[in-house]
Write a protein that holds these residues in place. Structure first.
Motif, PDB file in Angstrom:
ATOM      1  N   UNK A 178       0.799  -1.226   0.000  1.00 19.29           N
ATOM      2  CA  UNK A 178       0.000   0.000   0.000  1.00 19.29           C
ATOM      3  C   UNK A 178       0.830   1.274   0.000  1.00 19.29           C
ATOM      4  N   UNK A 179       2.081   1.200   0.442  1.00 18.66           N
ATOM      5  CA  UNK A 179       2.913   2.403   0.483  1.00 18.66           C
ATOM      6  C   UNK A 179       3.703   2.613  -0.804  1.00 18.66           C
ATOM      7  N   UNK A 180       3.446   1.837  -1.846  1.00 26.95           N
ATOM      8  CA  UNK A 180       4.167   2.006  -3.105  1.00 26.95           C
ATOM      9  C   UNK A 180       3.977   3.398  -3.695  1.00 26.95           C
ATOM     10  N   UNK A 181       2.874   4.049  -3.340  1.00 27.30           N
ATOM     11  CA  UNK A 181       2.627   5.403  -3.845  1.00 27.30           C
ATOM     12  C   UNK A 181       3.543   6.439  -3.200  1.00 27.30           C
ATOM     13  N   UNK A 182       4.209   6.037  -2.129  1.00 28.84           N
ATOM     14  CA  UNK A 182       5.169   6.919  -1.451  1.00 28.84           C
ATOM     15  C   UNK A 182       6.541   6.243  -1.527  1.00 28.84           C
ATOM     16  N   UNK A 198      12.079   2.665   2.687  1.00 27.36           N
ATOM     17  CA  UNK A 198      12.489   2.514   4.094  1.00 27.36           C
ATOM     18  C   UNK A 198      11.867   1.267   4.701  1.00 27.36           C
ATOM     19  N   UNK A 199      10.597   1.040   4.411  1.00 27.45           N
ATOM     20  CA  UNK A 199       9.926  -0.150   4.931  1.00 27.45           C
ATOM     21  C   UNK A 199      10.493  -1.429   4.314  1.00 27.45           C
ATOM     22  N   UNK A 200      10.873  -1.366   3.055  1.00 27.21           N
ATOM     23  CA  UNK A 200      11.498  -2.520   2.410  1.00 27.21           C
ATOM     24  C   UNK A 200      12.790  -2.894   3.117  1.00 27.21           C
ATOM     25  N   UNK A 201      13.591  -1.888   3.450  1.00 26.11           N
ATOM     26  CA  UNK A 201      14.857  -2.148   4.150  1.00 26.11           C
ATOM     27  C   UNK A 201      14.599  -2.736   5.536  1.00 26.11           C
ATOM     28  N   UNK A 236       9.116  -9.384  -1.484  1.00 19.98           N
ATOM     29  CA  UNK A 236      10.143  -8.425  -1.886  1.00 19.98           C
ATOM     30  C   UNK A 236      10.268  -8.338  -3.402  1.00 19.98           C
ATOM     31  N   UNK A 237      10.162  -9.487  -4.083  1.00 16.84           N
ATOM     32  CA  UNK A 237      10.231  -9.485  -5.545  1.00 16.84           C
ATOM     33  C   UNK A 237       9.096  -8.654  -6.130  1.00 16.84           C
ATOM     34  N   UNK A 238       7.877  -8.850  -5.601  1.00 13.02           N
ATOM     35  CA  UNK A 238       6.731  -8.076  -6.074  1.00 13.02           C
ATOM     36  C   UNK A 238       6.956  -6.585  -5.837  1.00 13.02           C
ATOM     37  N   UNK A 239       7.454  -6.233  -4.660  1.00 18.85           N
ATOM     38  CA  UNK A 239       7.647  -4.822  -4.326  1.00 18.85           C
ATOM     39  C   UNK A 239       8.678  -4.186  -5.239  1.00 18.85           C
ATOM     40  N   UNK A 240       9.798  -4.859  -5.455  1.00 14.32           N
ATOM     41  CA  UNK A 240      10.829  -4.298  -6.331  1.00 14.32           C
ATOM     42  C   UNK A 240      10.340  -4.227  -7.780  1.00 14.32           C
ATOM     43  N   UNK A 241       9.530  -5.174  -8.194  1.00 12.98           N
ATOM     44  CA  UNK A 241       8.978  -5.115  -9.551  1.00 12.98           C
ATOM     45  C   UNK A 241       8.078  -3.900  -9.716  1.00 12.98           C
ATOM     46  N   UNK A 242       7.214  -3.669  -8.690  1.00 13.18           N
ATOM     47  CA  UNK A 242       6.333  -2.505  -8.761  1.00 13.18           C
ATOM     48  C   UNK A 242       7.112  -1.200  -8.688  1.00 13.18           C
TER      49      UNK A 242
END
Length: 213
Positions: free
Chosen positions: A146-150, A156-159, A184-190
């Motif tokens: 949900x925080x991908x828009x920021x 920071x949350x990924x780390x 993590x893969x999904x997040x980095x892809x997005x």
């Protein structure tokens, strides 16, 4: 079996107990009435999620789980101030647990588009200092999505998430690590960061995993 014996001895007209038959039958009727009353009260308390979790908080005011569940219901019904107060109370009741803090962070971001620095620092401290479980990873995942828009907050949350799964003092079942790597893969892809997406997408096992949960 216990109830069968109780009914039998309370209602059977033994000769040597005939003088107490009416009394025993009265006790039996009273017991049935009591059961019906308790069943009605429980059905009323559990008639919907709102009533059930509200009653749970009343009956167990020191239960972090009860406050968290009520907070979720309030959040889903857009009652944001009340939801925040219950998430905050849950995090206070369990100062070594991270799940209520994750719920609070998620709620604050949904409401305000940001997470206060003091909440982020406390969340990071708990995730780095105290035991966690697979449920913690599961609760964390929506916050990353949900925080991908920021982008800055999301990174920071990924780390924080990466530091969590890299902790050496906690070992989860390998399936939880697989889920974490997929997250993590999904997040980095997005984020269109394919340099980091590829290695996480390709990982299927974790060298520290075990068959224990």
């Amino acid at each position: 079996g216990i109830l069968f014996a109780l009914v039998y001895y309370l209602t059977y007209p033994y000769v040597w107990l005939k003088d107490s038959l009416r009394f025993r039958q009265g006790v039996f009727i009273f017991y049935l009435t009591l059961l019906c009353g308790v069943t009605y009260a429980r059905a009323h308390d559990w008639k919907d999620e709102w009533t059930m979790y509200s009653r749970d908080v009343i009956n167990h005011p020191e239960s972090a789980s009860a406050h968290t569940m009520l907070g979720i219901i309030l959040h889903d019904n857009n009652q944001h101030p009340a939801a925040e107060s219950h998430f905050l109370r849950a995090s206070q009741l369990e100062p070594t647990d991270s799940k209520a803090m994750l719920r609070l962070a998620q709620h604050l971001y949904t409401e305000n588009g940001e997470i206060p620095e003091n909440v982020l620092k406390e969340l990071e401290r708990r995730l780095q200092s105290y035991p966690y479980s697979g449920t913690t990873l599961w609760t964390f995942e929506p916050l990353l999505r949900n925080t991908l828009r920021n982008p800055a907050l999301n990174l920071r949350l990924v780390h924080i998430y990466e530091q969590l799964i890299d902790r050496k003092d906690t070992v989860l079942h390998k399936d939880w690590y697989l889920i974490a790597y997929n997250t993590l893969a999904f997040t980095y892809r997005e984020r269109k960061d394919y340099r980091l997406f590829i290695p996480f997408a390709g990982r299927r096992h974790h060298s520290r995993s075990s068959d224990t949960t």
